[in-house]
Write a protein that holds these residues in place. Structure first.
Motif, PDB file in Angstrom:
ATOM      1  N   ASN A 166      -4.094   1.308   4.371  1.00  0.00           N
ATOM      2  CA  ASN A 166      -3.260   0.387   3.596  1.00  0.00           C
ATOM      3  C   ASN A 166      -1.881   0.228   4.229  1.00  0.00           C
ATOM      4  OD1 ASN A 166      -2.630  -1.281   1.383  1.00  0.00           O
ATOM      5  ND2 ASN A 166      -1.697   0.438   0.278  1.00  0.00           N
ATOM      6  N   ALA A 214     -10.124  -6.086   3.497  1.00  0.00           N
ATOM      7  CA  ALA A 214      -9.486  -5.962   2.176  1.00  0.00           C
ATOM      8  C   ALA A 214      -8.199  -5.151   2.253  1.00  0.00           C
ATOM      9  CB  ALA A 214     -10.452  -5.338   1.178  1.00  0.00           C
ATOM     10  N   PHE A 215      -8.071  -4.346   3.277  1.00  0.00           N
ATOM     11  CA  PHE A 215      -6.812  -3.636   3.509  1.00  0.00           C
ATOM     12  C   PHE A 215      -5.890  -4.428   4.445  1.00  0.00           C
ATOM     13  CE2 PHE A 215      -8.998   0.320   2.034  1.00  0.00           C
ATOM     14  CZ  PHE A 215      -8.048   0.692   1.098  1.00  0.00           C
TER      15      PHE A 215
ATOM     16  N   SER B 157      -2.089   2.498  -4.762  1.00  0.00           N
ATOM     17  CA  SER B 157      -1.816   2.884  -3.376  1.00  0.00           C
ATOM     18  C   SER B 157      -2.045   4.368  -3.129  1.00  0.00           C
ATOM     19  CB  SER B 157      -0.376   2.508  -2.996  1.00  0.00           C
ATOM     20  OG  SER B 157       0.565   3.169  -3.817  1.00  0.00           O
ATOM     21  N   PHE B 190       3.756  -2.078  -1.343  1.00  0.00           N
ATOM     22  CA  PHE B 190       3.771  -2.030   0.109  1.00  0.00           C
ATOM     23  C   PHE B 190       2.370  -1.675   0.563  1.00  0.00           C
ATOM     24  CE2 PHE B 190       4.046   0.095   4.166  1.00  0.00           C
ATOM     25  CZ  PHE B 190       4.933  -0.697   4.874  1.00  0.00           C
ATOM     26  N   GLY B 191       1.801  -2.493   1.395  1.00  0.00           N
ATOM     27  CA  GLY B 191       0.493  -2.146   1.917  1.00  0.00           C
ATOM     28  C   GLY B 191      -0.318  -3.379   2.256  1.00  0.00           C
ATOM     29  N   GLY B 192      -1.262  -3.181   3.157  1.00  0.00           N
ATOM     30  CA  GLY B 192      -2.089  -4.285   3.613  1.00  0.00           C
ATOM     31  C   GLY B 192      -2.996  -4.850   2.541  1.00  0.00           C
ATOM     32  N   MET B 193      -3.300  -4.056   1.514  1.00  0.00           N
ATOM     33  CA  MET B 193      -4.241  -4.542   0.498  1.00  0.00           C
ATOM     34  C   MET B 193      -3.621  -5.585  -0.418  1.00  0.00           C
ATOM     35  SD  MET B 193      -4.545  -1.503  -2.323  1.00  0.00           S
ATOM     36  CE  MET B 193      -3.092  -0.677  -2.946  1.00  0.00           C
ATOM     37  N   TYR B 194      -2.300  -5.673  -0.427  1.00  0.00           N
ATOM     38  CA  TYR B 194      -1.672  -6.564  -1.406  1.00  0.00           C
ATOM     39  C   TYR B 194      -1.790  -8.037  -1.026  1.00  0.00           C
ATOM     40  CZ  TYR B 194      -0.246  -2.260  -3.600  1.00  0.00           C
ATOM     41  OH  TYR B 194      -0.287  -1.029  -4.210  1.00  0.00           O
ATOM     42  N   PRO B 196      -4.732  -9.464   0.371  1.00  0.00           N
ATOM     43  CA  PRO B 196      -6.010  -9.819  -0.261  1.00  0.00           C
ATOM     44  C   PRO B 196      -5.948  -9.794  -1.794  1.00  0.00           C
ATOM     45  CG  PRO B 196      -6.404  -8.407   1.630  1.00  0.00           C
ATOM     46  CD  PRO B 196      -4.913  -8.496   1.466  1.00  0.00           C
ATOM     47  N   CYS B 365       6.458   3.493   1.700  1.00  0.00           N
ATOM     48  CA  CYS B 365       5.034   3.488   2.056  1.00  0.00           C
ATOM     49  C   CYS B 365       4.135   3.458   0.832  1.00  0.00           C
ATOM     50  CB  CYS B 365       4.716   4.685   2.942  1.00  0.00           C
ATOM     51  SG  CYS B 365       5.235   6.244   2.233  1.00  0.00           S
ATOM     52  N   ILE B 367       3.040   4.746  -3.120  1.00  0.00           N
ATOM     53  CA  ILE B 367       2.983   6.071  -3.753  1.00  0.00           C
ATOM     54  C   ILE B 367       1.989   6.927  -2.983  1.00  0.00           C
ATOM     55  CG2 ILE B 367       2.742   7.288  -5.937  1.00  0.00           C
ATOM     56  CD1 ILE B 367       3.183   4.626  -7.367  1.00  0.00           C
ATOM     57  N   THR B 368       2.399   7.331  -1.793  1.00  0.00           N
ATOM     58  CA  THR B 368       1.494   7.977  -0.838  1.00  0.00           C
ATOM     59  C   THR B 368       2.219   9.137  -0.172  1.00  0.00           C
ATOM     60  OG1 THR B 368       2.246   6.553   0.960  1.00  0.00           O
ATOM     61  CG2 THR B 368       0.375   5.765  -0.307  1.00  0.00           C
TER      62      THR B 368
END
Lengths: 659, 659
Positions: A166, A214-215, B157, B190-194, B196, B365, B367-368
């Motif tokens: 992610n 999807a990520f 996340s 924050f993240g690549g999934m947001y 999609p 990053c 909640i990771t």
């Protein structure tokens, strides 16, 4: 046949210089080398057999160490080691122990990290790539080129792997994630994502839903991940890519293993069309019925060398089987009794046979310790009886869940803590820190059984029905006994395999479970000896008697999460020295709590305050140091303990020999 | 206007009995109640405002507690509490403190767990559902009906949330996952999934790639998650479903907040078409520039009540801002210097202004925590200088990564440990366990600065270039000072805001950083006082002098990960009593290590072995107990310490008053 070309590979540059036929021949040689090495030495052979061509292709295409390759878990880095100047460690038995089972920057500039826990490669790669991009933005250049994370489909079940995926897309920039999909975790894959992953394989990477997309990630697929030419082409395509991409390669775990067993003629083709004549089952390789390919290895996780085949079970398997045998008959009448294993059943005696019998009472939740413990808390809340079993060091992944979902919520979870305490393990799997981790969490009861019978009684207690009299009101961690206890059990039990599964007696309540056990009452010296060190205490006491006719008090505290102050107070009048023994880290551990108790509860009369000394492990990482050597290092031997006692004895404590 | 219908709601059955117009009116009332409560009391208002209609719809459709609703993090459970017999706690200021900020089974049968950390709801729900299904299979019935997990897009996340999703589909059976998508984490998502996820919203849930389907889950979409009728229809559709399903609802975090501020007329329509006239910015609600909707709250994470607006910064914000101010000027010349915050920047003084200035030097990053620490290890390996900042209890999520990727790999990571030590926090956020967690990990250096200047010097040291003389060779955890230090700093610094950012002096090497600091050398009694308790040690020493003309030795150890044995030995000849103070758990903590040192290093001459007493927190969970009360409970007051000293003094230690 092994080593002809491999002997000429000293550096990745040598891989780049090979002709295509020689590249194929190199793959064959490596596979044969892995097989011979596995038979002689043991190791994580299955995943490495699947990764032969991919690793060769990586070093054919990328420029390590300028390009950084991060191997997830890194037990699949044997081929990488062979190609980066360490082939002798796999070819020549005299050098077998010169490399570790994981990547290690102290061994080679081509190794990025020491990694023995799963799923962190993408996050680590993000860090490498981030620094590169920051340097480039500021100065126009960086010492780091492509950043490549190599992660297996089993590792992908770890929460941190998803956190990494992610974050990777959001970060952007060059980052190549090679997904080594061999359709297997340590045991079979478990999880909803594996269906869509299978659809991706079936559709040559075109199906939706695509987890990686999807990520937010770019995605490529290589159907034959054992075809070195296809892999070279795929890696060349993504080299110097300007954004994160997943290269999903479909490999065969254990490729060449079954074939080699049936014919040993090396029928594995260099183009990767690995053939499997028949499944092969042995102690080498735990074949799962669920394995999608005949001949595919389940684990090879701790594959044993030939010379160790047929040996008696190690303590993990021995006591793990014992625990499962005790639970299995209860399944029929206890629907909520569930054994949860985050992915490593075989190592802990959770056999295929048990799993089949257990049916829905057994859950392999993938490499997800955090989920496993939380899932268990949910079961407990619903009135069920969850038992979570894995290796002590892996449980570190669930530290927060032990605190929050398990203990704060008073969840009646039983934790079976395998490989706790000292062992000859590598530095990523040491159990020296388990007492420190578990026993300091408020509300956690941690038991340290000192025999198989003890272990079963503890398990019976921790899994008692919630409303039963004397049942624990919260979580119980049971440290599975180690080799010293197993040896002791073998000595003291005529037929150790037939220890009766003791039902919890009605009087077996919390107070009894948490009371220290005074096995011998003497004077002057009391030895309180936790868990695996208990047999040592008995030997020390014998020696004290033999040498001095002194009868020491010998106590098995049986638990390390609270102090039995009644027993501690009972020692005051007659004991000048209290010795604590534990096979884990002293700092934050158990013995120092005894010391602090007496220090903070002193009596007016000075003679009523026993001196306390603590024997155990110092705070350090150790890597494959044999257990005997560790015991000597930490004075956890009869001579070591006696020397420490003498040292104290010559000090302020009056010498009074009773005869 | 508030409370007309809400006063009549004592149970979910009352929600079911309402007419549709009354249901809408109830939503309006609840929203108004939340706003009034937020102004008066503070709390996690933003997420609750977004969840008004969804929570009402959940209780309209499902039969709690037979159906089990698990609220993730559970700080969005205020509306749930209002509908389950606890409305008075939000309507009547006299009852405001009668409920906790999270679900709590001790408050209501409708609450499943105490949850203050994110992402665990799906795993917990899996456990509830598993037990139900096992019971049903065995007996045909179960006390558990539908199982519903309510999780936010920010919580999503967390690695464990993905572990849960992956396991849910594989488990099968009834399980309803309500994804509350308000397009916001604590700060921005924050993240690549947001990406999609946004496509799913834009396409009314039809776009691919679909993350949830990629985990093998069924999926439904509700575009207006503040339309109670639409939500009721959607939940009715999935009620008693026979397989896991995600119901993705699009809500507005802080719905009604901006409007209420500009008009306070309640223009929030009951059909959820919440209007926003303009963004509103205050200490109440930290509006992010990145917020996709004008008027949307970033955090309201620790929203302060009106009466607290404009108050001076608490220690977290004060020292957090100080640290960021020290780092910011270095960004221009140090490309690898990166501040990493797992999602809670605002609470720790990482302001919007700083984040804007920092640009790529700042990473939120999500909640990771596990990823954050691993990412930092990657940055360190590449030669960068990562600084990871979050709350002590959240760092429990990264325990394994602290061990493996950070410490074992000698990664030069700086950890800023906020809210460490005792505080009046709830039971899920207590920092009483941080020393026990960090300082026992081999190879971790943990510093406990006792002033702002100290804190800055520590940060300067931990972030020194790797090749600089005296630089640390591994990770450094810095415990951010708490309120006692801040008070002390305010007293001792003419202008605390202008503490000079001290550059590390060339002599400021590891040995100096790890040496105890003897601030006053006396005799008989030595007080070693860690971190936040240091000002107390000075006060105790003053009192000892005032009462007895006794000059005690006062030592600030400044670190708690190793022992300064030179200093400890220097106390032998002249001190009969050593007192350790710490504002964290004694068991596994720091002071008992001092006790164990003297116990295990005794001298022949009995008088040369000082008695040691340890003052600190007992092993327990505490929930919103005021700090003063905790300090009294644990003797961490001048009177408390003096009483403990007198207790020891009347014992075996000779009384020698120096004049």
């Amino acid at each position: 046949m092994t080593g002809g070309i491999l002997h000429t590979i000293h550096d990745p540059a040598d891989v780049k210089a090979l002709s295509t036929p020689d590249l194929h021949a190199l793959c064959d040689e490596i596979r044969a080398t892995l097989l011979a090495y596995g038979h002689a030495h043991g190791g994580h052979i299955g995943s490495n057999l699947g990764m032969v061509e991919a690793t060769v292709a990586l070093h054919r295409v990328f420029e390590s160490p300028h390009d950084r390759i991060v191997f997830d878990v890194s037990h699949q880095s044997y081929v990488h080691k062979m190609l980066t100047g360490r082939a002798e460690a796999y070819l020549d038995p005299a050098h077998f122990d010169e490399v570790t089972g994981f990547t290690n920057p102290q061994e080679s500039v081509h190794d990025q990290f020491v990694l023995g826990h799963t799923g962190t490669s993408v996050s680590l790669a993000c860090g490498l790539a981030k620094t590169r991009d920051m340097e480039r933005a500021a100065t126009g250049h960086s010492s780091i080129g492509n950043v490549i994370a190599v992660i297996g489909d089993g590792s992908l079940s770890s929460g941190i792997a998803f956190e990494g995926l992610n974050n990777a897309a959001a970060q952007g920039g060059n980052l190549i994630i090679v997904l080594n999909d061999n359709e297997m975790s340590i045991a079979g894959d478990f999880g909803g994502m594996y269906g869509p992953l299978a659809q991706l394989r079936a559709s040559n990477g075109t199906a939706q839903p695509n987890l990686f997309e999807a990520f937010g990630l770019d995605y490529r697929y290589v159907g034959d991940g054992n075809d070195v030419d296809a892999l070279v082409a795929a890696f060349e395509e993504v080299r110097d890519i300007d954004h994160p991409v997943v290269v999903h390669i479909h490999t065969l775990k254990g490729a060449g293993f079954a074939t080699q067993h049936t014919s040993n003629t090396g029928s594995v083709g260099s183009t990767g069309n690995v053939s499997h004549d028949e499944p092969w089952h042995s102690d080498h390789c735990d074949l799962s019925d669920a394995a999608p390919h005949a001949g595919q290895c389940e684990a090879s996780h701790w594959q044993t060398p030939d010379r160790a085949l047929g040996r008696p079970d190690d303590p993990r398997k021995y006591y793990g089987k014992m625990a499962m045998a005790a639970l299995e008959p209860r399944f029929a009448s206890e629907p909520g009794l569930v054994v949860i294993s985050p992915a490593t059943p075989g190592s802990n005696g959770i056999t295929h046979e048990f799993r089949e019998h257990a049916g829905a009472h057994y859950v392999d939740c993938g490499i997800t310790e955090a989920h496993a413990v939380t899932f268990a808390a949910g079961i407990a809340r619903a009135g069920g009886t969850p038992v979570v079993a894995t290796t002590a060091s892996f449980f570190q992944r669930a530290y927060d869940q032990f605190f929050q979902e398990m203990s704060l919520n008073r969840s009646r979870v039983t934790v079976l803590d395998f490989l706790g305490g000292l062992s000859g393990s590598d530095n990523t799997h040491s159990g020296a820190y388990d007492v420190m981790m578990f026993a300091n969490i408020p509300g956690v009861t941690m038991l340290t059984p000192t025999s198989g019978a003890d272990f079963l009684a503890d398990l019976a207690w921790s899994t008692m029905p919630a409303n039963a009299s004397g049942a624990p009101d919260g979580p119980v961690v049971i440290r599975v006994p180690g080799s010293a206890i197993l040896e002791h059990d073998h000595q003291t039990t005529a037929d150790a395999g037939k220890i009766a599964v003791s039902a919890p007696s009605p009087t077996c309540g919390a107070s009894r479970m948490l009371s220290y056990r005074v096995h011998q009452r003497g004077a002057q010296i009391a030895i309180l000896s936790l868990g695996n060190t208990y047999p040592l205490a008995e030997r020390v006491a014998e020696q004290l008697y033999a040498d001095n006719r002194m009868t020491a008090t010998v106590i098995d505290p049986h638990q390390c999460s609270t102090l039995d102050t009644d027993t501690l107070e009972s020692l005051r009048d007659t004991h000048q020295l209290v010795v604590t023994l534990e096979d884990g880290q002293l700092e934050g551990g158990w013995g120092e709590k005894i010391t602090a108790y007496y220090a903070n509860h002193r009596e007016l009369e000075a003679t009523r305050n026993p001196q306390v000394i603590n024997i155990g492990a110092v705070k350090e990482f150790t890597d494959r140091v044999p257990l005997d050597e560790l015991n000597h290092r930490y004075d956890l031997t009869v001579d070591g303990v006696l020397a420490r006692i003498r040292e104290a004895w010559n000090g302020a404590i009056p010498m009074v020999i009773k005869r």
